[in-house]
Design a protein around this motif. Sequence first.
Motif, PDB file in Angstrom:
ATOM      1  N   ALA A  49     -73.439   3.417  85.254  1.00  0.00           N
ATOM      2  CA  ALA A  49     -73.944   2.396  84.351  1.00  0.00           C
ATOM      3  C   ALA A  49     -74.193   2.997  82.977  1.00  0.00           C
ATOM      4  CB  ALA A  49     -75.236   1.809  84.902  1.00  0.00           C
ATOM      5  N   VAL A  50     -73.735   2.311  81.925  1.00  0.00           N
ATOM      6  CA  VAL A  50     -73.815   2.843  80.568  1.00  0.00           C
ATOM      7  C   VAL A  50     -75.263   3.093  80.163  1.00  0.00           C
ATOM      8  CG1 VAL A  50     -73.353   2.354  78.140  1.00  0.00           C
ATOM      9  CG2 VAL A  50     -71.649   1.760  79.874  1.00  0.00           C
ATOM     10  N   ALA A  51     -76.164   2.173  80.477  1.00  0.00           N
ATOM     11  CA  ALA A  51     -77.533   2.251  79.971  1.00  0.00           C
ATOM     12  C   ALA A  51     -78.283   3.469  80.477  1.00  0.00           C
ATOM     13  CB  ALA A  51     -78.293   0.983  80.341  1.00  0.00           C
ATOM     14  N   THR A  52     -78.006   3.921  81.696  1.00  0.00           N
ATOM     15  CA  THR A  52     -78.763   5.024  82.271  1.00  0.00           C
ATOM     16  C   THR A  52     -77.924   6.284  82.443  1.00  0.00           C
ATOM     17  OG1 THR A  52     -78.302   4.096  84.457  1.00  0.00           O
ATOM     18  CG2 THR A  52     -80.416   3.543  83.451  1.00  0.00           C
ATOM     19  N   ASP A  53     -76.749   6.310  81.865  1.00  0.00           N
ATOM     20  CA  ASP A  53     -75.914   7.505  81.882  1.00  0.00           C
ATOM     21  C   ASP A  53     -76.477   8.492  80.863  1.00  0.00           C
ATOM     22  OD1 ASP A  53     -73.674   9.367  81.443  1.00  0.00           O
ATOM     23  OD2 ASP A  53     -72.515   7.905  82.607  1.00  0.00           O
ATOM     24  N   ARG A  54     -76.473   9.778  81.202  1.00  0.00           N
ATOM     25  CA  ARG A  54     -77.015  10.781  80.296  1.00  0.00           C
ATOM     26  C   ARG A  54     -76.040  11.193  79.204  1.00  0.00           C
ATOM     27  NH1 ARG A  54     -80.290  14.264  84.901  1.00  0.00           N
ATOM     28  NH2 ARG A  54     -82.252  13.100  84.713  1.00  0.00           N
ATOM     29  N   ARG A  55     -74.840  10.664  79.235  1.00  0.00           N
ATOM     30  CA  ARG A  55     -73.921  10.829  78.114  1.00  0.00           C
ATOM     31  C   ARG A  55     -74.183   9.727  77.087  1.00  0.00           C
ATOM     32  NH1 ARG A  55     -68.518  10.302  81.491  1.00  0.00           N
ATOM     33  NH2 ARG A  55     -69.891   8.765  82.475  1.00  0.00           N
ATOM     34  N   THR A  56     -73.828   9.979  75.854  1.00  0.00           N
ATOM     35  CA  THR A  56     -73.934   8.924  74.854  1.00  0.00           C
ATOM     36  C   THR A  56     -72.868   7.873  75.136  1.00  0.00           C
ATOM     37  OG1 THR A  56     -72.355   9.952  73.317  1.00  0.00           O
ATOM     38  CG2 THR A  56     -74.686  10.614  73.131  1.00  0.00           C
ATOM     39  N   ALA A  57     -73.062   6.669  74.594  1.00  0.00           N
ATOM     40  CA  ALA A  57     -72.078   5.607  74.788  1.00  0.00           C
ATOM     41  C   ALA A  57     -70.722   6.027  74.234  1.00  0.00           C
ATOM     42  CB  ALA A  57     -72.562   4.322  74.117  1.00  0.00           C
ATOM     43  N   GLY A  58     -70.728   6.760  73.122  1.00  0.00           N
ATOM     44  CA  GLY A  58     -69.471   7.221  72.531  1.00  0.00           C
ATOM     45  C   GLY A  58     -68.720   8.179  73.433  1.00  0.00           C
ATOM     46  N   ILE A  59     -69.445   9.108  74.052  1.00  0.00           N
ATOM     47  CA  ILE A  59     -68.806  10.062  74.964  1.00  0.00           C
ATOM     48  C   ILE A  59     -68.299   9.355  76.212  1.00  0.00           C
ATOM     49  CG2 ILE A  59     -69.206  12.044  76.465  1.00  0.00           C
ATOM     50  CD1 ILE A  59     -68.880  12.794  73.576  1.00  0.00           C
ATOM     51  N   GLN A  60     -69.051   8.376  76.706  1.00  0.00           N
ATOM     52  CA  GLN A  60     -68.588   7.622  77.868  1.00  0.00           C
ATOM     53  C   GLN A  60     -67.261   6.925  77.567  1.00  0.00           C
ATOM     54  OE1 GLN A  60     -71.672   5.330  80.119  1.00  0.00           O
ATOM     55  NE2 GLN A  60     -73.072   6.161  78.586  1.00  0.00           N
ATOM     56  N   LEU A  61     -67.170   6.330  76.387  1.00  0.00           N
ATOM     57  CA  LEU A  61     -65.928   5.665  76.002  1.00  0.00           C
ATOM     58  C   LEU A  61     -64.795   6.676  75.857  1.00  0.00           C
ATOM     59  CD1 LEU A  61     -64.379   3.164  75.108  1.00  0.00           C
ATOM     60  CD2 LEU A  61     -65.256   3.531  72.787  1.00  0.00           C
ATOM     61  N   GLU A  62     -65.117   7.823  75.276  1.00  0.00           N
ATOM     62  CA  GLU A  62     -64.099   8.857  75.113  1.00  0.00           C
ATOM     63  C   GLU A  62     -63.621   9.368  76.470  1.00  0.00           C
ATOM     64  OE1 GLU A  62     -63.282  12.819  72.381  1.00  0.00           O
ATOM     65  OE2 GLU A  62     -65.252  11.856  72.386  1.00  0.00           O
ATOM     66  N   ASP A  63     -64.535   9.521  77.418  1.00  0.00           N
ATOM     67  CA  ASP A  63     -64.134   9.963  78.756  1.00  0.00           C
ATOM     68  C   ASP A  63     -63.199   8.954  79.416  1.00  0.00           C
ATOM     69  OD1 ASP A  63     -65.430  12.423  78.825  1.00  0.00           O
ATOM     70  OD2 ASP A  63     -67.288  11.587  79.630  1.00  0.00           O
ATOM     71  N   LYS A  64     -63.478   7.673  79.250  1.00  0.00           N
ATOM     72  CA  LYS A  64     -62.587   6.649  79.807  1.00  0.00           C
ATOM     73  C   LYS A  64     -61.212   6.722  79.146  1.00  0.00           C
ATOM     74  CE  LYS A  64     -66.203   3.360  81.123  1.00  0.00           C
ATOM     75  NZ  LYS A  64     -65.925   3.463  82.578  1.00  0.00           N
ATOM     76  N   THR A  65     -61.189   6.974  77.832  1.00  0.00           N
ATOM     77  CA  THR A  65     -59.922   7.112  77.120  1.00  0.00           C
ATOM     78  C   THR A  65     -59.149   8.324  77.616  1.00  0.00           C
ATOM     79  OG1 THR A  65     -60.881   6.085  75.146  1.00  0.00           O
ATOM     80  CG2 THR A  65     -58.873   7.366  74.837  1.00  0.00           C
ATOM     81  N   ILE A  66     -59.853   9.428  77.841  1.00  0.00           N
ATOM     82  CA  ILE A  66     -59.207  10.635  78.369  1.00  0.00           C
ATOM     83  C   ILE A  66     -58.597  10.354  79.737  1.00  0.00           C
ATOM     84  CG2 ILE A  66     -59.680  12.931  79.314  1.00  0.00           C
ATOM     85  CD1 ILE A  66     -61.668  13.316  76.991  1.00  0.00           C
ATOM     86  N   ASP A  67     -59.352   9.680  80.613  1.00  0.00           N
ATOM     87  CA  ASP A  67     -58.825   9.331  81.938  1.00  0.00           C
ATOM     88  C   ASP A  67     -57.518   8.564  81.818  1.00  0.00           C
ATOM     89  OD1 ASP A  67     -60.927  10.537  83.238  1.00  0.00           O
ATOM     90  OD2 ASP A  67     -62.013   8.685  83.641  1.00  0.00           O
ATOM     91  N   ALA A  68     -57.500   7.565  80.935  1.00  0.00           N
ATOM     92  CA  ALA A  68     -56.305   6.734  80.775  1.00  0.00           C
ATOM     93  C   ALA A  68     -55.138   7.556  80.239  1.00  0.00           C
ATOM     94  CB  ALA A  68     -56.605   5.567  79.836  1.00  0.00           C
ATOM     95  N   ARG A  69     -55.404   8.449  79.307  1.00  0.00           N
ATOM     96  CA  ARG A  69     -54.337   9.274  78.734  1.00  0.00           C
ATOM     97  C   ARG A  69     -53.775  10.254  79.756  1.00  0.00           C
ATOM     98  NH1 ARG A  69     -57.211  10.546  72.877  1.00  0.00           N
ATOM     99  NH2 ARG A  69     -56.646   8.553  71.876  1.00  0.00           N
TER     100      ARG A  69
END
Length: 263
Positions: A49-69
């Motif tokens: 869940a974004v709200a309680t993840d210890r990564r920033t929202a930006g890093i979470q989005l970047e991680d999803k982008t990395i997965d897709a790439r």
Amino acid sequence: MYSPSPTVCGFWYGVARAGMRPLAALMVAASLAGCVPVLMGGAVVGTTAVATDRRTAGIQLEDKTIDARVRGEVSAHHGDKVQVTPSSYNRKVLLVGTVPDEATRNHVGRLAAAVENVQEVNNQLTIGLPQTFSSSANDSLISSQVRAAFIGTNGLPSNALVITTHRNVVYLQGRVSQAEGDTAARVAAGLKGVGKVVKIYEYISDEEATRTSSKSFGSETGGQAPAAAAAPASSSYTTSASPQSSSLPAGGGAQVIPIPLAP
């Protein structure tokens, strides 16, 4: 010790009464836990869940982008000859799945490492035959059980942990204190069907763990803070680690394998 919450037990009792299909039930159960498992490449990745993840929202989005790439690069070069599931956490990529030979395993690792913004690659790909649908469904069940167990464990920031299961092996990623990481591994190792637990953590101090958990613990564990333990702020990732790493015995029915610090 983990004990299922009345909500979780009531849900599964309702599933049995209703005769719901197991795979559909798993998806519903996971959504109730705030985490929908995603089945990709023969492995199950649990999102957080974004709200309680210890990564920033930006890093979470970047991680999803990395997965897709990474998935795109692997598909472009190897197509359906491989089953590869990437799970990026703080730009560090875990690779699980099945490939036909060592050369392919190494090539997939290089493809992942070449993706923009990837800092490290932990290559846990195994060599062998593709995973069957029934085996993948079993991994989905295990991931859901681990997530439910985490939610039912006091002092454990369940939404700060990413769960990936492949062939009964549970991989845990997250920014955790030493105590939190050890508790999560012990809880997962004690569940039926879990063969091994692989800890791939970024360790943080107790102070940071308490500070970043203040909001999530209010809703998940009745405001109870995580147990204290001395732990340096360091990463437990390594590059191209072999799946046959040395193991340590763990309480419960599974081995717990810590990935050593990168040199």
